[in-house]
Design a protein around this motif. Structure first.
Motif, short mmCIF file in Angstrom:
data_model
loop_
_atom_site.label_atom_id
_atom_site.label_comp_id
_atom_site.label_asym_id
_atom_site.label_seq_id
_atom_site.Cartn_x
_atom_site.Cartn_y
_atom_site.Cartn_z
N ILE A 44 8.27 4.92 6.22
CA ILE A 44 8.15 3.49 5.93
C ILE A 44 7.91 2.68 7.20
O ILE A 44 8.12 1.48 7.23
CB ILE A 44 9.40 2.94 5.20
CG1 ILE A 44 10.63 3.03 6.10
CG2 ILE A 44 9.66 3.63 3.89
CD1 ILE A 44 11.78 2.18 5.60
N GLU A 75 6.30 1.35 1.20
CA GLU A 75 6.92 0.08 1.51
C GLU A 75 8.40 0.17 1.16
O GLU A 75 8.77 0.74 0.14
CB GLU A 75 6.23 -1.05 0.74
CG GLU A 75 6.32 -2.37 1.45
CD GLU A 75 7.35 -3.24 0.80
OE1 GLU A 75 8.19 -3.79 1.53
OE2 GLU A 75 7.33 -3.36 -0.43
N ASN A 76 9.21 -0.38 2.06
CA ASN A 76 10.66 -0.24 2.01
C ASN A 76 11.27 -0.22 0.61
O ASN A 76 11.88 0.75 0.19
CB ASN A 76 11.24 -1.40 2.83
CG ASN A 76 12.67 -1.13 3.22
OD1 ASN A 76 13.29 -0.22 2.69
ND2 ASN A 76 13.19 -1.89 4.14
N ASP A 77 11.05 -1.30 -0.14
CA ASP A 77 11.78 -1.45 -1.39
C ASP A 77 11.32 -0.49 -2.50
O ASP A 77 12.12 0.25 -3.05
CB ASP A 77 11.66 -2.89 -1.84
CG ASP A 77 13.02 -3.45 -2.16
OD1 ASP A 77 14.00 -2.90 -1.63
OD2 ASP A 77 13.10 -4.39 -2.94
N PRO A 78 10.03 -0.51 -2.83
CA PRO A 78 9.57 0.42 -3.87
C PRO A 78 9.71 1.87 -3.46
O PRO A 78 9.73 2.75 -4.32
CB PRO A 78 8.10 0.06 -4.08
CG PRO A 78 7.74 -0.95 -3.08
CD PRO A 78 8.96 -1.43 -2.41
N THR A 81 12.52 3.68 -5.26
CA THR A 81 12.21 4.00 -6.65
C THR A 81 11.26 5.18 -6.73
O THR A 81 11.43 6.11 -7.51
CB THR A 81 11.57 2.79 -7.33
OG1 THR A 81 12.42 1.68 -7.17
CG2 THR A 81 11.32 3.06 -8.81
N LYS A 82 10.25 5.12 -5.87
CA LYS A 82 9.23 6.15 -5.92
C LYS A 82 9.81 7.52 -5.57
O LYS A 82 9.48 8.52 -6.22
CB LYS A 82 8.11 5.78 -4.94
CG LYS A 82 6.99 6.77 -5.00
CD LYS A 82 5.72 6.24 -4.41
CE LYS A 82 4.69 7.35 -4.41
NZ LYS A 82 3.36 6.85 -4.16
N SER A 84 12.90 8.47 -5.97
CA SER A 84 13.75 8.90 -7.08
C SER A 84 12.93 9.54 -8.18
O SER A 84 13.28 10.59 -8.71
CB SER A 84 14.51 7.73 -7.68
OG SER A 84 15.19 7.03 -6.69
#
Lengths: 426, 328, 273
Positions: A44, A75-78, A81-82, A84
């Motif tokens: 990231i 990108e940091n936030d998504p 989720t990705k 996981s």
């Protein structure tokens, strides 16, 4: 003649096939183009540190012929989720980024992360940098850089009002009062993101309860998250919020979009408690502000067990190898290159990052100064929200935000965290 | 003219099936023709509905089924280890106060959406039919909110509501309402309203185009007849436009309610559910449980509950609509 | 004259709404011409000197690849949704059969499932179909999840068409497929335009499926690719605004074209009457 039954049967068959085809093949490792070996790396990093990562990958590819590394910047936030979904779906990247701590531990518990204990040389790294990726005595990731959290302030402003870096908390309070009486927001804070407020809680708690407090609560040995020190920390936060030490609506302000920094740059606020990334961010946002930027360490509390030299900090990035990787050995080699001295030195030279790798020389005097702080530190408190298991971290962040918003009492907040801790950690 | 409208309206009814299309010419052949027609109808239905149903079943129905399946397990979502938990997740959910807060917020959003998005959309649509100059320009600008990406809207409105630099506070200052100034998103009482206002702002233009398309479909003759009767524009609106828009209003309500019940995007960008869970919606809470807390099973049970709630509400509307048609 | 005066409140309302709806878009565009430094010192000011730096950086990135990917995915998905949705709505709106209502409700329920829990099943499905990390992974879910709203809109419109249309066509011996495509579908223009606008915007801006179902940069759609403009610790706000401005231009174009179609629909409507 048409029969509804036909329809229903057709539909059922459709769903069953959809369901079956899934469970059948989810076990085989996915498609592979086996002509040459390909490794996937998810990171990231941005800007200069991204270049450092790419250079490290180039060096790796030169040393390993026929191996191709697919570097994907997330990108940091998504990213969370990705990763996981990729882990859950059985196609993780070979090498992936983390911050160590509770988040990485979840994947370790799920058997998704390779044990690197035999592969990395602990002598190469600062001990404080290795511990966030150590679980039950085994090492699951190699660190590259570290962050610490000082109190940043506007030097020009302090001079103007005749203020000096505080040695004690009382002096800090005096500074806050002086700034307030001059219509300046003492601390800029963007706490929609929740983690910036957590810095205050960690510092107060450590200053009251000493360096062992968190570990006792986390390891469930001795004091808990409802200890008196935590309640006191909550009280101090309330005190600050009540005396107007923060900007209006700070619980709705977002650090990423720059709301808290803007107040600092516009000289409407005097101080901010933030990680050392403030430096790079300022250089990007408002280069001419850099000369006004100074920092000091969070002062000790009278009668507390923590010292001014204990600092809050964390490790990022940490690189780990996925257990399901088809080329675990190669992936491990890649991790070694990513966290090599060469990479760390490049990162220090160009990005001003504090290295997790030993024996790095810093060109930048700021970074050298920050690095000195780290070396002189008696204890590093790793970020709660990265160390704790995610669901507990979430409760910690939420209750701390509520403390700042005056909608929970210190006792309630501490009790809530402790209850969740009992559920999650015991 | 009223008769005319009514007659037209009656024809909107659902009973416009094909049964009356071919009156059987002779009683002897009834059976055969019916059979033949039924067979033909079957293939028409299959041919027309089949392809959509196939791709829909593959992705959507399958996902819904899997969501229900996952909700019966204690599962992190990142490994293969699933423990069957029966309805335990649902029992936990019932005792989870954050879920109830978020459900309450969802219903607030539903109410606000119905009461602001639809009327605003209708007003804008009607304005587009009024004789003002530069219609094309207005038409394009009115649609802008729906066209902007949520990320852009989120960032802009974070700044609009900012306590220190924000436009809202500046306007209040100009109006002499300094006491109303605040950090709108940082305050537990105002954050939810600030976000809801933004959501409504974003979606009103969608209802504008829905209404606009529906108004276009109203036959010009009805208005012409009304004009000949000397009806005022208000009367024309109440007697022709509005009654004929009712089916669209119902459709819009369904879309709006379902949209509000599973809303996620702007909340995620603007407040992430905070402060102190005051803007938490079911979908953001589900996301947090699933991907932050690694609680795929529990997250799925939230999802499936959202699904049931939305289904229930929609069925009520449909039954209601059915009754209305019956009364007509 | 009197008429003009009576129109004044109308104009005031229209202009108020104009500001209300248009200003944020304007701010987005104007911010995109600023530098991060300028934005940080004064978020609301107009750009002092128009900086095209953000756009230059954008066009230097893989922007056109992302753009191209987005166009392919969006166009395929929207066309498919219109064709499949309109066809599926025909029997639902105009034929009587036992499963009519249950099927309609079946399509409705698809709107009610939050997308994030479907990520894992759809990820697995996509992987098993061998579509993971290709742009072909995306149209499937996009079409499927766009069908419900589209079918609701189409059904609504089809029900409103006079039934004489079909009767006379059937009398002329017109088969059901020709009847639908030659007679009913052209009358659906306003609905088609509405469905096209709605879905094109949703699909063009879609992020989460694109994030999870593709991986490499070459397969990224615009919303994913534009994430490049996010930093790790701070967001380059003007950079993002530039990216989002550029990304929304095609949408504006689609909207304008579709609106013309609706206007043409008015003409078609008067012919049919």
């Amino acid at each position: 003649m048409w029969k509804p039954k036909v329809w229903v049967t057709a539909l059922i068959i459709l769903f069953i096939t959809a369901g079956c085809s899934d469970s059948e093949s989810s076990t085989d490792g996915g498609s592979g183009d086996d002509t040459s070996k390909t490794l996937t790396l998810w990171h990231i990093e941005t800007g200069e540190s991204e270049v450092a990562i790419e250079d490290a990958v180039k060096r790796f590819e030169e040393n390993h012929e026929g191996v191709n590394v697919e570097v994907v910047r997330q990108e940091n936030d998504p990213y969370k989720t990705k990763l996981s979904v990729a882990m859950g779906g059985g196609t993780p990247p070979d090498v992936f980024h983390s911050w160590g701590g509770g988040w990485l531990e979840k994947f370790v518990e799920a058997g998704q992360v390779k044990d690197l204990s035999d592969d990395i040389d602990p002598e190469q790294f600062l001990p404080a940098a290795l511990s966030p990726a150590e679980f039950e005595g085994k090492n699951y990731g190699a660190p590259l850089a570290m962050d610490i959290v000082p109190v940043w302030y506007n030097k020009g402003m302090f001079e103007k009002f005749g203020l000096e870096e505080p040695e004690t908390y009382e002096e800090l309070i005096e500074i806050i009062e002086t700034l307030k009486s001059n219509d300046i927001v003492p601390f800029s804070l963007a706490n929609q993101s929740k983690w910036p407020g957590s810095f205050y809680y960690m510092y107060f708690a450590e200053r009251f309860g000493g360096p062992d407090l968190f570990n006792e609560a986390y390891k469930r040995e001795g004091r808990g998250f409802d200890d008196e020190a935590y309640v006191k920390a909550g009280e101090k936060i309330r005190e600050l919020a009540e005396m107007g030490a923060f900007p209006d609506g700070f619980n709705g302000m977002n650090f990423d979009t720059g709301q808290s920094r803007q107040l600092l740059y516009a000289e409407q606020a005097g101080m901010i408690i933030q990680g050392n990334w403030m430096l790079g961010t300022t250089r990007n946002d408002m280069p001419e502000f850099e000369e006004k930027l100074g920092f000091f360490l969070f002062p000790a509390m009278e009668g507390g067990q923590g010292s001014k030299k204990d600092i809050v900090g964390g490790v990022s990035p940490v690189y780990s190898v996925a257990e399901k990787s088809e080329n675990k050995e190669l992936a491990t080699e890649l991790v070694k290159e990513l966290t090599s001295k060469a990479t760390a030195q490049q990162l220090a030279n160009t990005d001003g990052a504090i290295s997790a790798v030993k024996d790095i020389e810093y060109d930048d005097e700021y970074v050298q100064e920050i690095s000195n702080v780290l070396e002189e530190a008696e204890y590093m408190q790793t970020f709660y929200d990265q160390t704790l298991p995610p669901e507990l971290a979430e409760v910690h962040l939420d209750t701390t935000q509520a403390l700042f918003g005056l909608s929970k009492t210190p006792e309630e907040a501490a009790k809530e965290v402790e209850e969740k801790a009992k559920e999650v950690l015991e | 003219m009223e008769n005319n409208a009514k007659k037209w309206n009656v024809e909107q009814g659902d009973d416009r099936g094909s049964s009356k299309v071919y009156p059987p010419p002779a009683p002897v052949r009834v059976d055969q023709t019916k059979k033949k027609r039924k067979k033909q109808d079957f293939w028409v239905i299959v041919g027309f509905l089949g392809p959509a149903l196939l791709i829909y079943g593959l992705y959507v129905i399958y996902s819904i089924a899997m969501t229900f399946y996952y909700s019966l397990f204690e599962w992190s979502g990142i490994d293969t280890h699933m423990v069957f938990a029966g309805l335990q997740n649902y029992i936990t959910l019932i005792g989870d106060h954050v879920f109830w807060t978020s459900l309450q917020n969802n219903f607030l959003l539903v109410a606000a959406s119905l009461l602001t998005q639809l009327p605003l959309g209708l007003i804008m649509a009607l304005l587009l039919f009024s004789p003002i100059k530069g219609m094309r320009f207005f038409r394009s600008i009115y649609f802008m909110p729906f066209l902007m990406s949520t990320v852009a809207i989120g960032i802009l409105f974070i700044y609009i509501y900012d306590g220190n630099f924000g436009i809202v506070n500046q306007i209040l200052g100009q109006l002499g309402l300094e006491s109303w100034q605040r950090g709108w998103l940082g305050n537990e009482e105002t954050a939810i309203w600030a976000v809801i206002a933004t959501v409504c702002w974003q979606f009103a233009p969608f209802y504008m185009i829905l209404f606009r398309a529906a108004i276009v479909g109203i036959p010009e003759e009805l208005y012409e007849a009304a004009e000949m009767d000397g009806a005022s524009s208000r009367k024309k609106f109440l007697k022709i436009t509005l009654p004929l828009l009712i089916p669209t209003i119902i459709t819009s309500s369904i879309l709006s309610i379902i949209g509000a019940l599973k809303y996620f995007d702007l909340i995620y960008v603007m407040t992430d559910g905070g402060p102190n869970n005051s803007t938490e919606l079911m979908a953001t809470y589900m996301y947090e449980q699933t991907f932050t807390n690694f609680n795929m099973g529990y997250g799925s049970s939230i999802s499936f509950s959202m699904f049931i709630i939305a289904l229930f509400v929609t069925l009520i509307i449909i039954v209601f609509d059915q009754k209305r048609k019956g009364a007509n | 004259m009197l008429n003009r005066i009576r129109q004044i409140p109308l104009y005031i309302l229209a202009i108020l709404l104009l500001l209300f709806t248009g200003l944020p878009f304007f701010v987005m565009v104007s911010t995109s011409f600023k530098t991060q430094i300028e934005f940080m010192s004064a978020p609301w000011s107009l750009p002092e000197s128009f900086s095209f730096e953000n756009y230059r950086l954008l066009l230097e990135s893989e922007f056109f690849r992302f753009f191209f990917n987005s166009v392919i995915v969006s166009v395929i998905s929207v066309v498919a949704v219109i064709v499949l949705g309109a066809m599926a709505s025909y029997p639902l709106a105009r034929m009587r059969f036992k499963l009519n209502r249950p099927l309609f409700i079946l399509f409705l329920v698809g709107m009610m499932i939050p997308i994030h829990t479907t990520l894992i099943p759809i990820f697995l499905l996509t992987k098993n179909m061998g579509l993971y990390d290709t742009i072909w992974a995306l149209p499937g879910p996009y079409i499927a999840f766009a069908l419900p709203v589209s079918i609701v809109i189409f059904t609504q419109f089809l029900k409103d068409l006079p039934k004489e249309l079909e009767e006379s066509a059937k009398m002329d011996g017109c088969g059901p497929f020709r009847l639908f495509w030659k007679i009913l579908f052209p009358l659906l223009t306003p609905a088609v335009a509405t469905v096209a606008i709605y879905n094109f915007i949703q699909i063009w801006n879609e992020f989460i499926f694109a994030l999870v179902l593709t991986n490499s940069e070459e397969n990224a759609t615009l919303p994913l690719g534009l994430r490049e403009f996010y930093g790790q610790f701070s967001v380059n706000v003007p950079g993002i605004m530039a990216a989002l401005t550029l990304g929304s231009l095609p949408l504006l174009l689609i909207y304008l074209v579709a609106q013309e179609k609706i206007v043409k629909g008015i003409a078609a409507g008067s012919v049919k009457g």
